[in-house]
Design a protein around this motif. Structure first.
Motif, PDB file in Angstrom:
ATOM      1  N   LEU A 476       0.845  -1.196   0.000  1.00 22.18           N
ATOM      2  CA  LEU A 476       0.000   0.000   0.000  1.00 22.18           C
ATOM      3  C   LEU A 476       0.886   1.254   0.000  1.00 22.18           C
ATOM      4  CD1 LEU A 476      -2.908  -0.866   2.447  1.00 22.18           C
ATOM      5  CD2 LEU A 476      -2.809  -1.082  -0.042  1.00 22.18           C
ATOM      6  N   PRO A 477       0.770   2.111  -1.007  1.00 24.71           N
ATOM      7  CA  PRO A 477       1.616   3.307  -1.067  1.00 24.71           C
ATOM      8  C   PRO A 477       1.524   4.180   0.178  1.00 24.71           C
ATOM      9  CG  PRO A 477       0.595   2.939  -3.201  1.00 24.71           C
ATOM     10  CD  PRO A 477      -0.017   1.941  -2.256  1.00 24.71           C
ATOM     11  N   LEU A 478       0.337   4.324   0.767  1.00 24.78           N
ATOM     12  CA  LEU A 478       0.216   5.145   1.966  1.00 24.78           C
ATOM     13  C   LEU A 478       1.071   4.576   3.092  1.00 24.78           C
ATOM     14  CD1 LEU A 478      -1.021   7.415   3.628  1.00 24.78           C
ATOM     15  CD2 LEU A 478      -2.981   5.920   4.096  1.00 24.78           C
ATOM     16  N   ALA A 479       0.996   3.264   3.314  1.00 24.56           N
ATOM     17  CA  ALA A 479       1.795   2.641   4.365  1.00 24.56           C
ATOM     18  C   ALA A 479       3.285   2.784   4.073  1.00 24.56           C
ATOM     19  CB  ALA A 479       1.411   1.166   4.505  1.00 24.56           C
ATOM     20  N   LEU A 480       3.671   2.647   2.809  1.00 23.64           N
ATOM     21  CA  LEU A 480       5.082   2.776   2.440  1.00 23.64           C
ATOM     22  C   LEU A 480       5.573   4.204   2.652  1.00 23.64           C
ATOM     23  CD1 LEU A 480       4.839   0.606  -0.765  1.00 23.64           C
ATOM     24  CD2 LEU A 480       6.326   0.079   1.176  1.00 23.64           C
ATOM     25  N   ARG A 481       4.751   5.200   2.333  1.00 19.01           N
ATOM     26  CA  ARG A 481       5.172   6.591   2.537  1.00 19.01           C
ATOM     27  C   ARG A 481       5.306   6.899   4.024  1.00 19.01           C
ATOM     28  NH1 ARG A 481       5.552   9.531  -1.905  1.00 19.01           N
ATOM     29  NH2 ARG A 481       4.498   8.800  -3.808  1.00 19.01           N
ATOM     30  N   ILE A 482       4.399   6.387   4.844  1.00 18.80           N
ATOM     31  CA  ILE A 482       4.507   6.592   6.289  1.00 18.80           C
ATOM     32  C   ILE A 482       5.788   5.951   6.810  1.00 18.80           C
ATOM     33  CG2 ILE A 482       3.470   6.049   8.525  1.00 18.80           C
ATOM     34  CD1 ILE A 482       0.726   6.141   7.109  1.00 18.80           C
ATOM     35  N   THR A 483       6.068   4.729   6.372  1.00 13.58           N
ATOM     36  CA  THR A 483       7.277   4.031   6.807  1.00 13.58           C
ATOM     37  C   THR A 483       8.525   4.789   6.374  1.00 13.58           C
ATOM     38  OG1 THR A 483       6.118   1.914   6.679  1.00 13.58           O
ATOM     39  CG2 THR A 483       8.516   1.844   6.673  1.00 13.58           C
ATOM     40  N   GLY A 484       8.553   5.239   5.119  1.00 13.25           N
ATOM     41  CA  GLY A 484       9.699   6.004   4.647  1.00 13.25           C
ATOM     42  C   GLY A 484       9.876   7.303   5.400  1.00 13.25           C
ATOM     43  N   SER A 485       8.775   7.971   5.739  1.00 14.06           N
ATOM     44  CA  SER A 485       8.856   9.219   6.499  1.00 14.06           C
ATOM     45  C   SER A 485       9.405   8.971   7.891  1.00 14.06           C
ATOM     46  CB  SER A 485       7.476   9.873   6.586  1.00 14.06           C
ATOM     47  OG  SER A 485       7.006  10.236   5.307  1.00 14.06           O
ATOM     48  N   ARG A 486       9.025   7.862   8.503  1.00 13.69           N
ATOM     49  CA  ARG A 486       9.577   7.521   9.825  1.00 13.69           C
ATOM     50  C   ARG A 486      11.091   7.342   9.753  1.00 13.69           C
ATOM     51  NH1 ARG A 486       7.320   6.331  14.399  1.00 13.69           N
ATOM     52  NH2 ARG A 486       5.064   6.139  14.610  1.00 13.69           N
ATOM     53  N   LEU A 487      11.551   6.625   8.737  1.00 14.01           N
ATOM     54  CA  LEU A 487      12.990   6.419   8.596  1.00 14.01           C
ATOM     55  C   LEU A 487      13.713   7.732   8.314  1.00 14.01           C
ATOM     56  CD1 LEU A 487      13.082   3.100   6.528  1.00 14.01           C
ATOM     57  CD2 LEU A 487      13.722   3.400   8.929  1.00 14.01           C
ATOM     58  N   THR A 488      13.121   8.586   7.483  1.00 17.72           N
ATOM     59  CA  THR A 488      13.740   9.872   7.170  1.00 17.72           C
ATOM     60  C   THR A 488      13.882  10.725   8.418  1.00 17.72           C
ATOM     61  OG1 THR A 488      12.822   9.817   4.937  1.00 17.72           O
ATOM     62  CG2 THR A 488      13.524  11.961   5.764  1.00 17.72           C
ATOM     63  N   ALA A 489      12.874  10.692   9.282  1.00 20.11           N
ATOM     64  CA  ALA A 489      12.907  11.496  10.504  1.00 20.11           C
ATOM     65  C   ALA A 489      13.881  10.935  11.534  1.00 20.11           C
ATOM     66  CB  ALA A 489      11.513  11.579  11.106  1.00 20.11           C
ATOM     67  N   ARG A 490      14.351   9.701  11.343  1.00 19.67           N
ATOM     68  CA  ARG A 490      15.294   9.072  12.283  1.00 19.67           C
ATOM     69  C   ARG A 490      16.512   8.572  11.501  1.00 19.67           C
ATOM     70  NH1 ARG A 490      10.278   8.882  13.797  1.00 19.67           N
ATOM     71  NH2 ARG A 490       9.675   8.854  16.006  1.00 19.67           N
ATOM     72  N   PRO A 491      17.355   9.493  11.064  1.00 22.01           N
ATOM     73  CA  PRO A 491      18.460   9.119  10.175  1.00 22.01           C
ATOM     74  C   PRO A 491      19.475   8.172  10.802  1.00 22.01           C
ATOM     75  CG  PRO A 491      18.664  11.397  10.905  1.00 22.01           C
ATOM     76  CD  PRO A 491      17.323  10.948  11.332  1.00 22.01           C
ATOM     77  N   PHE A 492      19.518   8.098  12.137  1.00 20.42           N
ATOM     78  CA  PHE A 492      20.512   7.240  12.791  1.00 20.42           C
ATOM     79  C   PHE A 492      19.940   5.890  13.191  1.00 20.42           C
ATOM     80  CE2 PHE A 492      21.711  11.678  13.764  1.00 20.42           C
ATOM     81  CZ  PHE A 492      22.882  11.713  13.012  1.00 20.42           C
ATOM     82  N   TRP A 493      18.660   5.682  12.928  1.00 17.21           N
ATOM     83  CA  TRP A 493      18.077   4.367  13.210  1.00 17.21           C
ATOM     84  C   TRP A 493      18.532   3.354  12.176  1.00 17.21           C
ATOM     85  CZ3 TRP A 493      12.205   3.822  14.599  1.00 17.21           C
ATOM     86  CH2 TRP A 493      11.998   4.263  15.913  1.00 17.21           C
ATOM     87  N   PRO A 494      18.920   2.149  12.588  1.00 16.64           N
ATOM     88  CA  PRO A 494      19.029   1.061  11.602  1.00 16.64           C
ATOM     89  C   PRO A 494      17.640   0.743  11.045  1.00 16.64           C
ATOM     90  CG  PRO A 494      20.106   0.474  13.690  1.00 16.64           C
ATOM     91  CD  PRO A 494      19.302   1.719  13.946  1.00 16.64           C
ATOM     92  N   VAL A 495      17.587   0.355   9.790  1.00 16.45           N
ATOM     93  CA  VAL A 495      16.300  -0.040   9.208  1.00 16.45           C
ATOM     94  C   VAL A 495      15.698  -1.197  10.003  1.00 16.45           C
ATOM     95  CG1 VAL A 495      15.179  -0.927   7.124  1.00 16.45           C
ATOM     96  CG2 VAL A 495      17.008   0.770   6.936  1.00 16.45           C
ATOM     97  N   ALA A 496      16.568  -2.059  10.525  1.00 15.38           N
ATOM     98  CA  ALA A 496      16.093  -3.212  11.282  1.00 15.38           C
ATOM     99  C   ALA A 496      15.342  -2.809  12.547  1.00 15.38           C
ATOM    100  CB  ALA A 496      17.277  -4.107  11.668  1.00 15.38           C
ATOM    101  N   ARG A 497      15.644  -1.638  13.096  1.00 18.68           N
ATOM    102  CA  ARG A 497      14.937  -1.221  14.312  1.00 18.68           C
ATOM    103  C   ARG A 497      13.454  -0.999  14.031  1.00 18.68           C
ATOM    104  NH1 ARG A 497      15.580   0.913  19.360  1.00 18.68           N
ATOM    105  NH2 ARG A 497      14.124   2.557  19.989  1.00 18.68           N
TER     106      ARG A 497
END
Length: 618
Positions: A476-497
């Motif tokens: 779902l594009p909406l879910a993917l955009r939310i997920t990508g935005s979360r990662l963008t806002a946390r640049p030091f998070w590993p993706v695995a977190r």
């Protein structure tokens, strides 16, 4: 050590909460943390603990509280006696308030530079540190002394985040949030001005004006004042269709060419980094070109479940088709912020205003005096629309169609325009329309969409975690955009977190809410559109799993016949909450739920065992 004051006061070590008992201990810890490395005097502690009448033993009690805190917090935190009071030192610890203030400063600085996406992400992360009302378990004396300034800082950050989201064209997603905020804080003029802007950009001028009139009356009744510059200027901008006020410059309410008298264009901004729908976009683009040239139907329909990207695709294609529609491109929402359909005459009035028609004050939005008057008013608006659009090469995007019958007066008023309609279900009333049904994205397209937001290199560095995230989003594009935005806002998070957090099914919908986008909220209109018994069916089937199943399996769960179960399943299909995915060996239809729909269904209250009744019994 992790200290938290933006909610109940807590201390955590290694992810585990340290048990602190009693409001007095929580108050002492909060006072030391809020001092930000400065000494808190005995007199200050006395007041925060007991007000103006401390007990005679207050000094001994404070000493006891400090000793208890030293024992509970351990050696990594030092609480020292520094006359005239106490000092807390924890150099290797974090405090959620300090992190909130840091992110808020960075977000405001990005906003001042015009970096709206960065600002929105930073401010959303800052607000994410709040877990409810700050200092929720301290004495009333400390709360009265510190809470007002903390809440004001929170509101300023929230208003700044909304300002960034408005600049990014997210007005449609903001209307529900802003409506709730204005109801809670009716005298905050900036929030009301932002709600007016979101309404106006969504083609809801009458709602924008109504919000202003309500705010003006409240300010007069409760404070005896007139609206300030921000609210007054926004009101003038809505009336004039020009520019409205904004920090450091002007906030655009309508497109540039409208102010100058050119072809109207009220489309939302195109989605940044639009990917994943190349084939569908080419098909729709070709269909619109044929319709504009008179070689195809005047109506084009895009359908699909909530979050599948219907609006983003329609807006993207409408921008690409600008050359085919020199007389203008209009955008109208057919559903309100609560998911309920808007009245056709309200939509028609908005379209006429966008075309430059000067309507009366009600403009078709106020209730008529009766059914006959309502019908006459709607017929007059249809007549005006036909006259204003006759012979014009015009594209109208009608977004969020829920009931086909409500489209009839709109299409009757737009016979010469090309109309691009989005809706969750196929609309049989749109006779002859060519339909594009959107399915969830495949893995490759989903990766491209996630990479467009979070960064390709970051995902490639952790391919397994990236694959997990894509799976949890279900294409779902909406879910993917939310997920990508979360990662963008946390640049030091590993993706695995983030993948680990989303791996827990009960947490997934909560993680899919960020920066004004919310997957569960996107599914709510689909739920509300169902009759109550069908909602009960959805809740009962929450545990059926994401694999294909026949009607007789659902019948076993519902305690009804296979024929009755199939009637309910077809209602869920019509409501875009269930897919038909094939037939079994006996030719019986097979159904399948999207996993996020199942998680959403699990949050709905379970009905009594004697519900639902059959469709025939209703």
């Amino acid at each position: 050590m992790d200290f938290r004051v933006l909610g109940p006061v807590e201390a955590h070590r290694g992810g585990l909460r340290i048990p602190l008992s009693g409001s007095k201990v929580h108050t002492v810890l909060a006072a030391l943390l809020l001092a930000r490395g400065r000494v808190v005097s005995d007199s200050r502690l006395n007041f925060l603990l007991w007000g103006w009448e401390p007990p005679a033993t207050s000094g001994a009690q404070i000493y006891t509280y400090m000793s208890r805190l030293r024992k509970l917090l351990g050696e990594e935190v030092r609480i020292e006696r520094r006359p005239p009071g106490y000092l807390l030192q924890a150099p290797d610890s974090t405090v959620d308030l300090l992190e909130f203030e840091r992110l808020d400063r960075l977000g405001r600085a990005a906003l001042a530079r015009g970096h709206h996406q960065e600002a929105g992400a930073l401010l959303a992360e800052a607000l994410g540190h709040w877990r409810g009302s700050a200092l929720a378990n301290v004495t009333e004396h400390l709360a009265e002394a510190e809470l007002p300034q903390l809440e004001e800082a929170r509101m300023h950050a929230l208003e700044s985040r909304i300002e960034a989201d408005l600049a990014l064209g997210r007005h449609e997603q903001l209307t529900a949030e802003l409506t709730g905020l204005v109801a809670r804080f009716p005298l905050r003029e900036k929030l009301r001005a932002q709600l007016m802007t979101a309404f106006y950009r969504s083609g809801r001028q009458s709602d924008a004006l109504q919000s202003y009139y309500e705010g003006r009356a409240l300010l007069a009744d409760q404070l005896g004042i007139d609206p300030g510059e921000a609210l007054g200027s926004t009101y003038a901008a809505v009336l004039e269709g020009t520019r409205g006020p904004g920090p450091g410059g002007a906030t655009r309410l309508v497109p540039e060419q409208d102010a100058g008298g050119g072809a109207p264009d009220t489309l939302p901004p195109d989605v940044d980094g639009f990917v994943g729908r190349d084939a569908e976009a080419r098909t729709l683009r070709a269909q619109l070109a044929e319709s504009a040239a008179g070689r195809g139907p005047r109506q084009v329909l895009v359908t699909g479940m909530a979050g599948v990207g219907k609006t983003a695709l329609a807006v993207h294609v409408a921008h690409a088709a600008a050359g085919d529609f020199p007389d203008g491109r209009l955008f109208a929402e057919l559903s309100g912020a609560d998911g309920r359909p808007r009245r056709p005459r309200e939509v028609l009035a908005g379209i006429l205003r966008d075309l430059g028609e000067h309507l009366g004050e009600a403009g078709g939005a106020a209730p008529a005096s009766g059914a006959a008057a309502d019908r006459r008013e709607r017929e007059e608006l249809v007549r005006l629309c036909r006259a204003r659009t006759a012979g014009r090469r015009l594209l109208v995007v009608l977004d969020g169609a829920a009931e086909g019958r409500l489209l009839d007066p709109l299409l009757a008023g737009l016979p010469d325009a090309v109309v691009l309609i989005t809706g969750r279900a196929r609309l049989t009333q749109v006779t002859g329309a060519r339909t594009t049904a959107l399915a969830p994205l495949g893995d490759a397209a989903a990766f491209d969409l996630l990479a467009a937001t979070a960064g390709r290199a970051r995902l490639l560095a952790e391919p397994d975690a990236a694959d997990d995230l894509i799976g949890y989003c279900g294409g779902l594009p909406l879910a993917l955009r939310i997920t990508g935005s979360r990662l963008t806002a946390r640049p030091f998070w590993p993706v695995a977190r983030l993948a680990q957090r989303m791996a827990v099914p009960q947490n997934r919908l909560r993680e899919l809410s960020f920066g004004g986008l919310d997957m569960a909220a996107a599914l709510l209109p689909s739920l509300y559109a169902l009759p109550a018994p069908a909602r009960a069916v959805l809740a009962r089937l929450a545990g059926i799993g994401a694999e294909p199943f026949p009607a007789h399996r659902a019948a076993g769960r519902l305690g009804t016949t296979e024929a009755t179960a199939e009637q309910w399943l077809e209602q869920l299909v019509d409501g875009a909450l269930l897919d038909l995915c094939g037939v079994d060996l006996r030719g019986r239809p097979l159904y399948r739920f999207h996993e996020l729909v199942l998680l959403f269904a699990a949050t709905q209250p379970a009905p009594p065992r004697d519900q639902p009744r059959s469709a025939a019994a209703r």
